[in-house]
Design an enzyme around this catalytic site. Structure first.
Site, PDB file in Angstrom:
ATOM      1  N   ARG A 160       1.052  -0.601  -0.257  1.00  0.00           N
ATOM      2  CA  ARG A 160      -0.471  -0.131  -0.049  1.00  0.00           C
ATOM      3  C   ARG A 160       0.306   1.587   0.095  1.00  0.00           C
ATOM      4  NH1 ARG A 160      -2.342  -3.662  -1.391  1.00  0.00           N
ATOM      5  NH2 ARG A 160      -3.794  -4.696  -0.193  1.00  0.00           N
ATOM      6  N   SER A 209      -9.678   0.947   3.298  1.00  0.00           N
ATOM      7  CA  SER A 209      -9.445   0.926   4.500  1.00  0.00           C
ATOM      8  C   SER A 209      -8.868   2.142   5.117  1.00  0.00           C
ATOM      9  CB  SER A 209      -8.254  -0.062   4.356  1.00  0.00           C
ATOM     10  OG  SER A 209      -8.756  -1.146   3.457  1.00  0.00           O
ATOM     11  N   GLU A 280      -3.987   4.462   6.347  1.00  0.00           N
ATOM     12  CA  GLU A 280      -3.216   3.842   4.317  1.00  0.00           C
ATOM     13  C   GLU A 280      -4.321   4.732   3.904  1.00  0.00           C
ATOM     14  OE1 GLU A 280      -4.909  -0.419   3.987  1.00  0.00           O
ATOM     15  OE2 GLU A 280      -5.081   0.797   2.315  1.00  0.00           O
TER      16      GLU A 280
HETATM   17  C1  FAD Z   1     -15.146   0.486  -0.127  1.00  0.00           C
HETATM   18  C2  FAD Z   1     -13.727   0.270  -0.773  1.00  0.00           C
HETATM   19  C3  FAD Z   1     -12.971  -0.768  -1.059  1.00  0.00           C
HETATM   20  C4  FAD Z   1     -11.877  -0.440  -0.824  1.00  0.00           C
HETATM   21  N1  FAD Z   1     -11.299  -1.970  -1.102  1.00  0.00           N
HETATM   22  C5  FAD Z   1      -9.840  -1.840  -1.534  1.00  0.00           C
HETATM   23  C6  FAD Z   1      -9.408  -3.041  -1.649  1.00  0.00           C
HETATM   24  O1  FAD Z   1      -9.677  -4.289  -1.344  1.00  0.00           O
HETATM   25  N2  FAD Z   1      -7.603  -3.051  -1.652  1.00  0.00           N
HETATM   26  C7  FAD Z   1      -6.848  -1.506  -1.698  1.00  0.00           C
HETATM   27  O2  FAD Z   1      -5.363  -1.341  -2.661  1.00  0.00           O
HETATM   28  N3  FAD Z   1      -7.490  -0.372  -1.580  1.00  0.00           N
HETATM   29  C8  FAD Z   1      -8.941  -0.676  -2.323  1.00  0.00           C
HETATM   30  N4  FAD Z   1     -10.228   0.994  -1.231  1.00  0.00           N
HETATM   31  C9  FAD Z   1      -8.484   2.362  -1.640  1.00  0.00           C
HETATM   32  C10 FAD Z   1      -9.146   2.745  -2.762  1.00  0.00           C
HETATM   33  O3  FAD Z   1      -9.894   2.684  -3.923  1.00  0.00           O
HETATM   34  C11 FAD Z   1      -7.460   2.227  -3.567  1.00  0.00           C
HETATM   35  O4  FAD Z   1      -6.520   2.977  -2.476  1.00  0.00           O
HETATM   36  C12 FAD Z   1      -7.318   3.176  -5.375  1.00  0.00           C
HETATM   37  O5  FAD Z   1      -6.073   2.010  -5.425  1.00  0.00           O
HETATM   38  C13 FAD Z   1      -7.004   4.411  -5.032  1.00  0.00           C
HETATM   39  O6  FAD Z   1      -7.479   4.496  -5.736  1.00  0.00           O
HETATM   40  P1  FAD Z   1      -7.774   6.626  -6.466  1.00  0.00           P
HETATM   41  O7  FAD Z   1      -8.471   6.545  -8.141  1.00  0.00           O
HETATM   42  O8  FAD Z   1      -9.768   6.621  -6.027  1.00  0.00           O
HETATM   43  O9  FAD Z   1      -7.048   6.713  -6.000  1.00  0.00           O
HETATM   44  P2  FAD Z   1      -7.825   8.192  -5.013  1.00  0.00           P
HETATM   45  O10 FAD Z   1      -8.540   8.146  -3.650  1.00  0.00           O
HETATM   46  O11 FAD Z   1      -8.463   9.290  -5.605  1.00  0.00           O
HETATM   47  O12 FAD Z   1      -6.500   9.173  -3.851  1.00  0.00           O
HETATM   48  C14 FAD Z   1      -5.276   8.271  -3.247  1.00  0.00           C
HETATM   49  C15 FAD Z   1      -3.796   8.560  -3.879  1.00  0.00           C
HETATM   50  O13 FAD Z   1      -2.891   8.464  -5.134  1.00  0.00           O
HETATM   51  C16 FAD Z   1      -2.599   9.812  -5.479  1.00  0.00           C
HETATM   52  N5  FAD Z   1      -2.979   9.355  -7.420  1.00  0.00           N
HETATM   53  C17 FAD Z   1      -4.099   9.301  -7.567  1.00  0.00           C
HETATM   54  N6  FAD Z   1      -4.071   9.344  -9.063  1.00  0.00           N
HETATM   55  C18 FAD Z   1      -3.347   9.530  -9.224  1.00  0.00           C
HETATM   56  C19 FAD Z   1      -2.608   9.798 -10.087  1.00  0.00           C
HETATM   57  N7  FAD Z   1      -3.218   9.728 -11.861  1.00  0.00           N
HETATM   58  N8  FAD Z   1      -1.063   9.524 -10.299  1.00  0.00           N
HETATM   59  C20 FAD Z   1       0.062   9.724  -9.161  1.00  0.00           C
HETATM   60  N9  FAD Z   1      -0.887   9.469  -7.971  1.00  0.00           N
HETATM   61  C21 FAD Z   1      -2.317   9.489  -7.859  1.00  0.00           C
HETATM   62  C22 FAD Z   1      -3.614  10.498  -4.485  1.00  0.00           C
HETATM   63  O14 FAD Z   1      -3.678  11.824  -4.881  1.00  0.00           O
HETATM   64  C23 FAD Z   1      -3.862   9.949  -3.284  1.00  0.00           C
HETATM   65  O15 FAD Z   1      -2.000  10.406  -3.311  1.00  0.00           O
HETATM   66  C24 FAD Z   1     -11.580   0.875  -1.381  1.00  0.00           C
HETATM   67  C25 FAD Z   1     -11.914   1.859  -1.071  1.00  0.00           C
HETATM   68  C26 FAD Z   1     -13.282   1.612  -0.897  1.00  0.00           C
HETATM   69  C27 FAD Z   1     -14.358   2.675  -1.170  1.00  0.00           C
END
Ligand code: FAD
Length: 296
Positions: A160, A209, A280
């Site tokens: 992570r 998480s 996280e």
């Molecule tokens: C119901 C639910 C279940 C989930 N289950 C999991 C799971 O099983 N496993 C898991 O790992 N995560 C899980 N997550 C967390 C989340 O979905 C992941 O961490 C996901 O990868 C975040 O992606 P995002 O595009 O939404 O990023 P955001 O939440 O928008 O951003 C997260 C981070 O990534 C950065 N970021 C976003 N886009 C970019 C880019 N293009 N370049 C550089 N940095 C960037 C942001 O600046 C920030 O620091 C869950 C979330 C929810 C709501």
């Protein structure tokens, strides 16, 4: 590319919390992204890249910088041979749809992760034994100084986390997959989604998480459950009655409510298990947890 001012960010997150960004842009090409990052650097502004906002807690006051959301070709995806080629803003759901249609397996674990490709690189997202590190070939990282492809090793992908900084934006990524019949992919995805639905509050507004799993026989969720925190509420934020490592927006929650809940959870985990839980979820803006053991 137009620059917008004072754009509310809460609605761009899955938890629905957060104030406005002073500046906001939606780059659609690598050239536009480079321009935006150079402009922010020249103005001395922090950069906040938002994917699907599924692992974000944004301050109630918002952020005093440039928030970016990748669109257009930076959010497109497709299959080339056995590679999934996707923009940093492409959603995991659409990528999974494309890989299934092309008969390519290996991305099914991402059905449980409601984010984007770029957010997945930043977080080394993973579930059910799979993660970005295992399938990522390379990612195009754009900074104010230009663009370069980086391997998983160069991205520092670990549990992570990655070594990407706030101004490092993933514009594109390539994943190595393997042939698999679409019907089998469909079955695997249905099975994983059913398991997820049974265990987590998938129909609530959360940011995924809250804490990373510690090096302990208990996961964060089990630990917080043992601390009696299921259903514990501060203001509009509530520890999920279903899974204690989730915080739900139970109605008009503010970021300070979520921070207060997280501080209380850390205090109890330290007291009961001697463990300092590490968050996280990523913070945007002026948000900070007090030292473990202290509450707000
Ligand atoms: C119901 C639910 C279940 C989930 N289950 C999991 C799971 O099983 N496993 C898991 O790992 N995560 C899980 N997550 C967390 C989340 O979905 C992941 O961490 C996901 O990868 C975040 O992606 P995002 O595009 O939404 O990023 P955001 O939440 O928008 O951003 C997260 C981070 O990534 C950065 N970021 C976003 N886009 C970019 C880019 N293009 N370049 C550089 N940095 C960037 C942001 O600046 C920030 O620091 C869950 C979330 C929810 C709501």
């Amino acid at each position: 590319m137009t620059l917008e001012e004072n754009v509310p960010l809460g609605r761009l997150t899955t938890v629905g919390i957060g104030g406005p960004a002073r500046h906001f842009a939606r780059p659609q090409t690598v050239a536009q992204l480079e321009d935006a990052l150079r402009w922010a650097a020249a103005e001395g502004l922090e950069v906040y890249t938002i994917g699907l906002g599924s692992n974000l807690l944004i301050a109630d006051e918002g952020v005093d910088g440039l928030a970016l959301r990748l669109e257009g070709e930076l959010a497109a995806s497709g299959v080339e041979g056995e590679l999934l080629v996707a923009g940093g803003g492409a959603t995991n759901a659409v990528c999974l749809h494309r890989t299934r249609a092309a008969g390519l397996g290996g991305f099914e674990f991402a059905c449980a992760i409601p984010g984007t490709v770029g957010g997945g690189v930043q977080m080394n997202a993973g579930a059910y034994g799979g993660d970005w590190k295992q399938i990522l070939v390379r990612a195009l990282v754009v900074t104010a100084d230009g663009s370069a492809w980086r391997t998983p090793e160069e991205l520092g992908l670990e549990y992570r986390r990655s070594s990407l900084g706030p101004g490092d934006v993933v514009a594109r990524a390539e994943f190595r997959l393997a042939p698999k019949p679409p019907e089998e992919i469909k079955e695997t995805v249905a099975d994983l989604q059913a398991r997820r639905k049974a265990a987590q509050p998938t129909n609530k507004r959360t940011f995924g998480s809250v804490f990373k799993n510690p090096e302990h026989e208990l996961s964060s969720g089990r630990m917080l459950e043992a601390c009696g925190l299921r259903g514990h509420r501060i203001g509009g934020a509530q520890i999920s009655p279903r899974h204690a490592n989730f915080i739900e927006n139970a109605g008009d929650a503010r970021a300070v409510d979520a921070i207060a809940l997280m501080a209380e959870a850390r205090r109890r985990a330290l007291e009961q298990f001697g463990v300092e839980l590490e968050h996280e979820v990523r913070f945007f803006g002026d948000l900070e947890l007090p030292p473990a053991g202290e509450t707000l």
